[in-house]
Design a protein around this motif. Sequence first.
Motif, PDB file in Angstrom:
ATOM      1  N   MET A 170       0.833  -1.203   0.000  1.00  0.00           N
ATOM      2  CA  MET A 170       0.000   0.000   0.000  1.00  0.00           C
ATOM      3  C   MET A 170       0.869   1.255   0.000  1.00  0.00           C
ATOM      4  O   MET A 170       0.606   2.208  -0.737  1.00  0.00           O
ATOM      5  CB  MET A 170      -0.936   0.002   1.218  1.00  0.00           C
ATOM      6  CG  MET A 170      -1.775   1.267   1.339  1.00  0.00           C
ATOM      7  SD  MET A 170      -2.882   1.567  -0.049  1.00  0.00           S
ATOM      8  CE  MET A 170      -4.113   0.322   0.257  1.00  0.00           C
ATOM      9  N   ARG A 171       1.902   1.265   0.819  1.00  0.00           N
ATOM     10  CA  ARG A 171       2.807   2.424   0.884  1.00  0.00           C
ATOM     11  C   ARG A 171       3.423   2.694  -0.480  1.00  0.00           C
ATOM     12  O   ARG A 171       3.490   3.830  -0.934  1.00  0.00           O
ATOM     13  CB  ARG A 171       3.883   2.163   1.938  1.00  0.00           C
ATOM     14  CG  ARG A 171       4.894   3.267   2.081  1.00  0.00           C
ATOM     15  CD  ARG A 171       5.836   2.896   3.237  1.00  0.00           C
ATOM     16  NE  ARG A 171       6.989   3.740   3.270  1.00  0.00           N
ATOM     17  CZ  ARG A 171       8.211   3.359   2.893  1.00  0.00           C
ATOM     18  NH1 ARG A 171       8.431   2.126   2.457  1.00  0.00           N
ATOM     19  NH2 ARG A 171       9.215   4.193   2.972  1.00  0.00           N
ATOM     20  N   ARG A 172       3.877   1.653  -1.153  1.00  0.00           N
ATOM     21  CA  ARG A 172       4.466   1.809  -2.486  1.00  0.00           C
ATOM     22  C   ARG A 172       3.423   2.335  -3.472  1.00  0.00           C
ATOM     23  O   ARG A 172       3.731   3.142  -4.332  1.00  0.00           O
ATOM     24  CB  ARG A 172       5.032   0.490  -2.986  1.00  0.00           C
ATOM     25  CG  ARG A 172       6.348   0.109  -2.355  1.00  0.00           C
ATOM     26  CD  ARG A 172       6.894  -1.143  -2.995  1.00  0.00           C
ATOM     27  NE  ARG A 172       8.278  -1.453  -2.916  1.00  0.00           N
ATOM     28  CZ  ARG A 172       9.309  -0.704  -2.589  1.00  0.00           C
ATOM     29  NH1 ARG A 172       9.131   0.524  -2.288  1.00  0.00           N
ATOM     30  NH2 ARG A 172      10.538  -1.140  -2.565  1.00  0.00           N
ATOM     31  N   LYS A 173       2.204   1.849  -3.338  1.00  0.00           N
ATOM     32  CA  LYS A 173       1.118   2.311  -4.219  1.00  0.00           C
ATOM     33  C   LYS A 173       0.856   3.803  -4.007  1.00  0.00           C
ATOM     34  O   LYS A 173       0.602   4.545  -4.955  1.00  0.00           O
ATOM     35  CB  LYS A 173      -0.148   1.501  -3.928  1.00  0.00           C
ATOM     36  CG  LYS A 173      -1.322   1.826  -4.794  1.00  0.00           C
ATOM     37  CD  LYS A 173      -2.494   0.913  -4.460  1.00  0.00           C
ATOM     38  CE  LYS A 173      -3.674   1.189  -5.348  1.00  0.00           C
ATOM     39  NZ  LYS A 173      -4.780   0.274  -5.069  1.00  0.00           N
ATOM     40  N   LEU A 174       0.915   4.234  -2.765  1.00  0.00           N
ATOM     41  CA  LEU A 174       0.630   5.628  -2.442  1.00  0.00           C
ATOM     42  C   LEU A 174       1.744   6.574  -2.873  1.00  0.00           C
ATOM     43  O   LEU A 174       1.497   7.614  -3.459  1.00  0.00           O
ATOM     44  CB  LEU A 174       0.388   5.785  -0.933  1.00  0.00           C
ATOM     45  CG  LEU A 174      -0.928   5.227  -0.426  1.00  0.00           C
ATOM     46  CD1 LEU A 174      -0.894   5.082   1.086  1.00  0.00           C
ATOM     47  CD2 LEU A 174      -2.083   6.113  -0.862  1.00  0.00           C
ATOM     48  N   VAL A 175       2.953   6.227  -2.555  1.00  0.00           N
ATOM     49  CA  VAL A 175       4.060   7.167  -2.736  1.00  0.00           C
ATOM     50  C   VAL A 175       4.849   6.915  -4.023  1.00  0.00           C
ATOM     51  O   VAL A 175       5.566   7.780  -4.484  1.00  0.00           O
ATOM     52  CB  VAL A 175       4.976   7.159  -1.491  1.00  0.00           C
ATOM     53  CG1 VAL A 175       5.889   5.965  -1.454  1.00  0.00           C
ATOM     54  CG2 VAL A 175       5.759   8.433  -1.353  1.00  0.00           C
ATOM     55  N   GLY A 176       4.706   5.743  -4.599  1.00  0.00           N
ATOM     56  CA  GLY A 176       5.476   5.381  -5.786  1.00  0.00           C
ATOM     57  C   GLY A 176       6.702   4.580  -5.399  1.00  0.00           C
ATOM     58  O   GLY A 176       7.318   4.818  -4.362  1.00  0.00           O
ATOM     59  N   LYS A 177       7.054   3.613  -6.218  1.00  0.00           N
ATOM     60  CA  LYS A 177       8.145   2.689  -5.915  1.00  0.00           C
ATOM     61  C   LYS A 177       9.479   3.405  -5.714  1.00  0.00           C
ATOM     62  O   LYS A 177      10.187   3.155  -4.736  1.00  0.00           O
ATOM     63  CB  LYS A 177       8.266   1.640  -7.007  1.00  0.00           C
ATOM     64  CG  LYS A 177       9.357   0.612  -6.731  1.00  0.00           C
ATOM     65  CD  LYS A 177       9.548  -0.324  -7.906  1.00  0.00           C
ATOM     66  CE  LYS A 177      10.620  -1.356  -7.706  1.00  0.00           C
ATOM     67  NZ  LYS A 177      11.828  -0.924  -7.056  1.00  0.00           N
ATOM     68  N   ALA A 178       9.826   4.294  -6.621  1.00  0.00           N
ATOM     69  CA  ALA A 178      11.129   4.957  -6.539  1.00  0.00           C
ATOM     70  C   ALA A 178      11.257   5.788  -5.260  1.00  0.00           C
ATOM     71  O   ALA A 178      12.290   5.756  -4.585  1.00  0.00           O
ATOM     72  CB  ALA A 178      11.354   5.833  -7.773  1.00  0.00           C
ATOM     73  N   TYR A 179      10.210   6.516  -4.917  1.00  0.00           N
ATOM     74  CA  TYR A 179      10.263   7.341  -3.709  1.00  0.00           C
ATOM     75  C   TYR A 179      10.267   6.471  -2.462  1.00  0.00           C
ATOM     76  O   TYR A 179      10.966   6.765  -1.493  1.00  0.00           O
ATOM     77  CB  TYR A 179       9.097   8.326  -3.685  1.00  0.00           C
ATOM     78  CG  TYR A 179       9.276   9.423  -2.660  1.00  0.00           C
ATOM     79  CD1 TYR A 179      10.147  10.490  -2.897  1.00  0.00           C
ATOM     80  CD2 TYR A 179       8.590   9.391  -1.459  1.00  0.00           C
ATOM     81  CE1 TYR A 179      10.321  11.485  -1.960  1.00  0.00           C
ATOM     82  CE2 TYR A 179       8.750  10.395  -0.514  1.00  0.00           C
ATOM     83  CZ  TYR A 179       9.620  11.435  -0.774  1.00  0.00           C
ATOM     84  OH  TYR A 179       9.786  12.427   0.164  1.00  0.00           O
ATOM     85  N   ALA A 180       9.517   5.373  -2.471  1.00  0.00           N
ATOM     86  CA  ALA A 180       9.527   4.439  -1.336  1.00  0.00           C
ATOM     87  C   ALA A 180      10.926   3.864  -1.149  1.00  0.00           C
ATOM     88  O   ALA A 180      11.423   3.774  -0.014  1.00  0.00           O
ATOM     89  CB  ALA A 180       8.510   3.326  -1.545  1.00  0.00           C
ATOM     90  N   ASP A 181      11.572   3.494  -2.243  1.00  0.00           N
ATOM     91  CA  ASP A 181      12.944   2.980  -2.159  1.00  0.00           C
ATOM     92  C   ASP A 181      13.886   4.038  -1.589  1.00  0.00           C
ATOM     93  O   ASP A 181      14.759   3.734  -0.771  1.00  0.00           O
ATOM     94  CB  ASP A 181      13.444   2.529  -3.535  1.00  0.00           C
ATOM     95  CG  ASP A 181      12.765   1.261  -4.020  1.00  0.00           C
ATOM     96  OD1 ASP A 181      12.140   0.549  -3.195  1.00  0.00           O
ATOM     97  OD2 ASP A 181      12.849   0.981  -5.235  1.00  0.00           O
TER      98      ASP A 181
END
Length: 135
Positions: free
Chosen positions: A13-24
């Motif tokens: 869910m976090r990756r979906k919300l913020v985007g994969k690159a920003y989550a990384d």
Amino acid sequence: MTDSPLRVKGREMRRKLVGKAYADRLDKEVYDDPVMEKFGELTQEMLFGTLWSRPGIDLKTRTLVCVVSDTATGRFPELKVHIRFARNHGWTEDELVEVLLHLLGYLGAPLVREALIAAREVFAELHAESGDTPK
């Protein structure tokens, strides 16, 4: 340590919300030490795995609730993250600016001014990341 199913759901869910690159990027810059890793584990389970995953309102609405809440409480570093959520889930820059301007009459100029500065910074980051030119 094996992640719980709720943490796995929350991480997605976090990756979906913020985007994969920003989550990384957050994982590498913020959550790479033992203290913040513990915070990340709990927020992934409790906030993203439970609250953000509840039925009843869509993600777009939830992101706007966070933008308004952060502005009202003066949580500007969090506001930047939640503005990113909001942009990733369909709110336009113009709509977000208008929401913040609407809060002027209810929260006051200092909070709204800081929120608009935060929004401008996030919009610039998003444009730089995507290669778009701001209007």
